[in-house]
Design an enzyme around this catalytic site. Structure first.
Site, mmCIF file in Angstrom:
data_model
loop_
_atom_site.group_PDB
_atom_site.id
_atom_site.type_symbol
_atom_site.label_atom_id
_atom_site.label_comp_id
_atom_site.label_asym_id
_atom_site.label_seq_id
_atom_site.Cartn_x
_atom_site.Cartn_y
_atom_site.Cartn_z
ATOM 1 C CG ASP A 15 -1.690 1.250 1.413
ATOM 2 O OD1 ASP A 15 -2.348 1.656 0.445
ATOM 3 O OD2 ASP A 15 -1.644 1.838 2.507
ATOM 4 C CG ASP A 197 -1.572 2.095 6.688
ATOM 5 O OD1 ASP A 197 -1.767 1.951 5.468
ATOM 6 O OD2 ASP A 197 -1.668 3.186 7.270
ATOM 7 C CG ASP A 201 -4.299 -1.382 2.808
ATOM 8 O OD1 ASP A 201 -4.442 -1.301 1.575
ATOM 9 O OD2 ASP A 201 -3.711 -0.520 3.483
#
Length: 299
Positions: A15, A197, A201
């Site tokens: 990410d 995080d 996600d």
């Protein structure tokens, strides 16, 4: 199973916001387009962002002024926020979500504020790259591990981060379901590790072969991950994999030694060539060797 899979990882998904970058956003510029002043646009954005856990919200936390009556607030992961205000739908998010026809060309992350079909403001937000992001990227290249940036951000910032870190693939502007689809496609041929995080996600963290969440991440991300980093240092992922590889080597060495000793001594003891007490002493000595070999991991 976890240990063996971690050693075989050959594709890492990352990410962007809050993972490869610090997620410590600051408001750099506000460009207004409608009848609202800059202060009014910032306040409206701040009122909306109080309903979000995304790191972008931090850039507006200190900007709240007069309270506004917002209703029917919806948080759309990887897209933005939506609410009813003064009889109109207001949106705060990326260009696609806000239906902005001509997005700003900026090296920073940009989000937009709209009321109905009218563009009210564009906000440029600054976010710095984590120092450890370079180390994890270099490690992946040295180990021939493929890398993919998987982000909901559709701005030019995604390409900038990928270029700085020499990431192989960039998939941007994707929803949580889109992230999951891309990860599942990769898992058909690769062993995948996902690092993230945020709330968006969570699906990919739960589905990846191995998943890692940062300690500063959301609760749902941490609950979905296999591993939680105690801090924000991405180099710990390198340490984790190296430790797994060393542990696997130690296990193989111990098994080879124990099997070899038993194949050699047991037949000799049965045939009477080795006294029983010698075999017992030898077995104890073999156990000490196995334990001592395992203790090397403490280094």
């Amino acid at each position: 199973m976890f240990l063996e899979t971690l050693c075989k990882i050959n594709h890492m998904f990352f990410d962007k916001t809050g993972t490869l970058t610090q997620g410590d956003f600051s408001l750099l510029k506000c460009i207004t387009y409608g009848s609202y002043s800059e202060a009014e646009c910032i306040n409206l954005a701040a009122q909306l962002e109080q309903y979000s856990e995304h790191p972008i919200a931090q850039a507006f936390h200190q900007q709240q002024q007069a309270h506004l009556n917002l209703s029917a607030v919806k948080n759309m992961p990887s897209q933005g926020l939506q609410a009813q205000y003064q009889g109109h739908v207001v949106k705060l998010g990326n260009a696609l979500f806000c239906q902005v026809e001509t997005p700003l060309k900026s090296g920073e992350q940009v989000i937009y504020l709209t009321q109905g079909s009218q563009l009210l403001a564009a906000f440029e937000l600054g976010d710095k790259l984590r120092e450890s992001a370079t180390e994890i990227s270099d490690y992946c290249h040295n180990e021939k591990i493929e890398t993919t940036l998987l982000t909901g951000d559709i701005s030019l910032k995604s390409e900038e981060v990928a270029e700085l870190l020499h990431i192989n693939h960039v998939i941007k502007g994707v929803t949580p379901q889109g992230k999951l689809h891309h990860l599942q496609q990769a898992q058909k041929k690769d062993k995948v590790l996902m690092v993230g995080d945020g709330i968006n996600d969570a699906p990919v963290l739960a589905a990846a072969h191995i998943s890692v969440a940062l300690a500063t991440g959301t609760d749902i991300a941490k609950n979905s991950a296999d591993v939680i980093l105690l801090g924000e240092d991405l180099q710990k992922i390198i340490t984790l994999r190296q430790l797994a590889q060393k542990t696997r080597t130690i296990i193989k060495q111990n098994l080879a030694w124990a099997l070899g000793y038993n194949l050699l001594i047991m037949p000799l003891a049965i045939l009477g060539y080795v006294p029983p007490y010698i075999a017992v002493i030898g077995m104890s000595f073999s156990s000490l060797i196995v334990v001592s070999n395992s203790l090397r991991l403490l280094k």
